[in-house]
Design an enzyme around this catalytic site. Sequence first.
Site, PDB file in Angstrom:
ATOM      1  N   ARG A  31       0.762  -1.241  -0.073  1.00 56.35           N
ATOM      2  CA  ARG A  31      -0.123  -0.075  -0.129  1.00 56.35           C
ATOM      3  C   ARG A  31       0.867   1.276   0.060  1.00 56.35           C
ATOM      4  O   ARG A  31       0.393   2.376  -0.736  1.00 56.35           O
ATOM      5  CB  ARG A  31      -0.838   0.083   1.258  1.00 56.35           C
ATOM      6  CG  ARG A  31      -2.036  -0.949   1.194  1.00 56.35           C
ATOM      7  CD  ARG A  31      -3.159  -0.709   2.287  1.00 56.35           C
ATOM      8  NE  ARG A  31      -4.126  -1.851   2.221  1.00 56.35           N
ATOM      9  CZ  ARG A  31      -4.586  -2.488   3.118  1.00 56.35           C
ATOM     10  NH1 ARG A  31      -4.156  -2.167   4.453  1.00 56.35           N
ATOM     11  NH2 ARG A  31      -5.664  -3.340   3.025  1.00 56.35           N
ATOM     12  N   ALA A  38       5.990   6.327  -9.515  1.00 53.14           N
ATOM     13  CA  ALA A  38       6.879   5.504 -10.125  1.00 53.14           C
ATOM     14  C   ALA A  38       6.353   4.054  -9.985  1.00 53.14           C
ATOM     15  O   ALA A  38       6.323   3.089 -11.001  1.00 53.14           O
ATOM     16  CB  ALA A  38       8.301   5.632  -9.650  1.00 53.14           C
ATOM     17  N   TRP A  55       4.371 -15.452 -24.229  1.00 52.80           N
ATOM     18  CA  TRP A  55       4.281 -15.537 -25.484  1.00 52.80           C
ATOM     19  C   TRP A  55       5.763 -15.303 -25.983  1.00 52.80           C
ATOM     20  O   TRP A  55       6.414 -15.797 -27.301  1.00 52.80           O
ATOM     21  CB  TRP A  55       3.501 -14.117 -26.145  1.00 52.80           C
ATOM     22  CG  TRP A  55       3.372 -14.109 -27.556  1.00 52.80           C
ATOM     23  CD1 TRP A  55       2.800 -15.020 -28.393  1.00 52.80           C
ATOM     24  CD2 TRP A  55       3.805 -13.275 -28.248  1.00 52.80           C
ATOM     25  NE1 TRP A  55       2.914 -14.595 -29.764  1.00 52.80           N
ATOM     26  CE2 TRP A  55       3.527 -13.395 -29.654  1.00 52.80           C
ATOM     27  CE3 TRP A  55       4.561 -12.100 -27.997  1.00 52.80           C
ATOM     28  CZ2 TRP A  55       4.054 -12.727 -30.714  1.00 52.80           C
ATOM     29  CZ3 TRP A  55       5.038 -11.084 -28.989  1.00 52.80           C
ATOM     30  CH2 TRP A  55       4.747 -11.488 -30.306  1.00 52.80           C
ATOM     31  N   GLU A  77      12.305  -0.904  -6.760  1.00 55.70           N
ATOM     32  CA  GLU A  77      11.735   0.338  -6.556  1.00 55.70           C
ATOM     33  C   GLU A  77      11.044   0.591  -5.104  1.00 55.70           C
ATOM     34  O   GLU A  77      11.274   1.585  -4.555  1.00 55.70           O
ATOM     35  CB  GLU A  77      10.630   0.559  -7.563  1.00 55.70           C
ATOM     36  CG  GLU A  77       9.821   1.707  -7.682  1.00 55.70           C
ATOM     37  CD  GLU A  77      10.520   3.065  -7.865  1.00 55.70           C
ATOM     38  OE1 GLU A  77      10.457   3.764  -7.157  1.00 55.70           O
ATOM     39  OE2 GLU A  77      11.147   2.966  -8.863  1.00 55.70           O
ATOM     40  N   GLU A  84      14.101   6.281   0.546  1.00 52.52           N
ATOM     41  CA  GLU A  84      13.542   7.727   0.568  1.00 52.52           C
ATOM     42  C   GLU A  84      12.553   7.969   1.582  1.00 52.52           C
ATOM     43  O   GLU A  84      12.898   9.127   2.256  1.00 52.52           O
ATOM     44  CB  GLU A  84      13.028   7.854  -0.921  1.00 52.52           C
ATOM     45  CG  GLU A  84      13.904   8.140  -2.070  1.00 52.52           C
ATOM     46  CD  GLU A  84      13.219   8.479  -3.325  1.00 52.52           C
ATOM     47  OE1 GLU A  84      11.872   8.607  -3.354  1.00 52.52           O
ATOM     48  OE2 GLU A  84      13.885   8.469  -4.536  1.00 52.52           O
ATOM     49  N   LEU A 124      13.116 -10.370 -27.506  1.00 46.49           N
ATOM     50  CA  LEU A 124      12.213 -10.147 -28.817  1.00 46.49           C
ATOM     51  C   LEU A 124      13.291 -10.030 -30.070  1.00 46.49           C
ATOM     52  O   LEU A 124      12.476 -10.703 -31.032  1.00 46.49           O
ATOM     53  CB  LEU A 124      11.731  -8.630 -28.574  1.00 46.49           C
ATOM     54  CG  LEU A 124      10.565  -8.190 -27.465  1.00 46.49           C
ATOM     55  CD1 LEU A 124      10.363  -6.905 -27.103  1.00 46.49           C
ATOM     56  CD2 LEU A 124       9.450  -9.199 -27.814  1.00 46.49           C
ATOM     57  N   TRP A 125      14.328  -9.775 -30.034  1.00 45.17           N
ATOM     58  CA  TRP A 125      15.316  -9.743 -31.129  1.00 45.17           C
ATOM     59  C   TRP A 125      15.151 -11.302 -31.659  1.00 45.17           C
ATOM     60  O   TRP A 125      15.097 -11.694 -32.795  1.00 45.17           O
ATOM     61  CB  TRP A 125      16.416  -9.462 -30.838  1.00 45.17           C
ATOM     62  CG  TRP A 125      17.346  -9.232 -31.931  1.00 45.17           C
ATOM     63  CD1 TRP A 125      18.518 -10.333 -32.333  1.00 45.17           C
ATOM     64  CD2 TRP A 125      17.829  -8.193 -32.691  1.00 45.17           C
ATOM     65  NE1 TRP A 125      18.971  -9.893 -33.428  1.00 45.17           N
ATOM     66  CE2 TRP A 125      18.780  -8.674 -33.657  1.00 45.17           C
ATOM     67  CE3 TRP A 125      17.317  -6.973 -32.951  1.00 45.17           C
ATOM     68  CZ2 TRP A 125      19.548  -7.921 -34.778  1.00 45.17           C
ATOM     69  CZ3 TRP A 125      17.665  -6.162 -33.921  1.00 45.17           C
ATOM     70  CH2 TRP A 125      18.640  -6.687 -34.909  1.00 45.17           C
TER      71      TRP A 125
END
Length: 129
Positions: A31, A38, A55, A77, A84, A124-125
Amino acid sequence: MSDSDPVNPQALRRGLSRIWHAALISVNGFRAGWREAAFREEVVCAIVMIPAAFWVGRSWVEIALLIATVVLVLIVELLNSAIESAIDRIGPEWHSLSKAAKDLGSAAVLLSILLCSGVWVAALWQRFI
């Protein structure tokens, strides 16, 4: 408060009670993280990227790596937000050590995002080339 009273009541809990209260503390942490813009943005990306990993990935190892890098960004994060918050609790005045702590946390988030991006671009490549 006497010397025998623990500062943290969680230390007295055992078994399922300890697990239950630890889970509630973790929910409170999510929470608190959700209040950070961010973190919310990264959660939205994760909601898209985690299903996409099934996928893009060609094997369970690739899928796990793609998902792990996304989750790593969320973890870093949350840790950055914790740093912080701790710094902000100390005081609002500017201090070079406070700035360094916040800058280091931000750099850790950036590195986790770059790692995630690199792994996804490579997957992805390989998938489309």
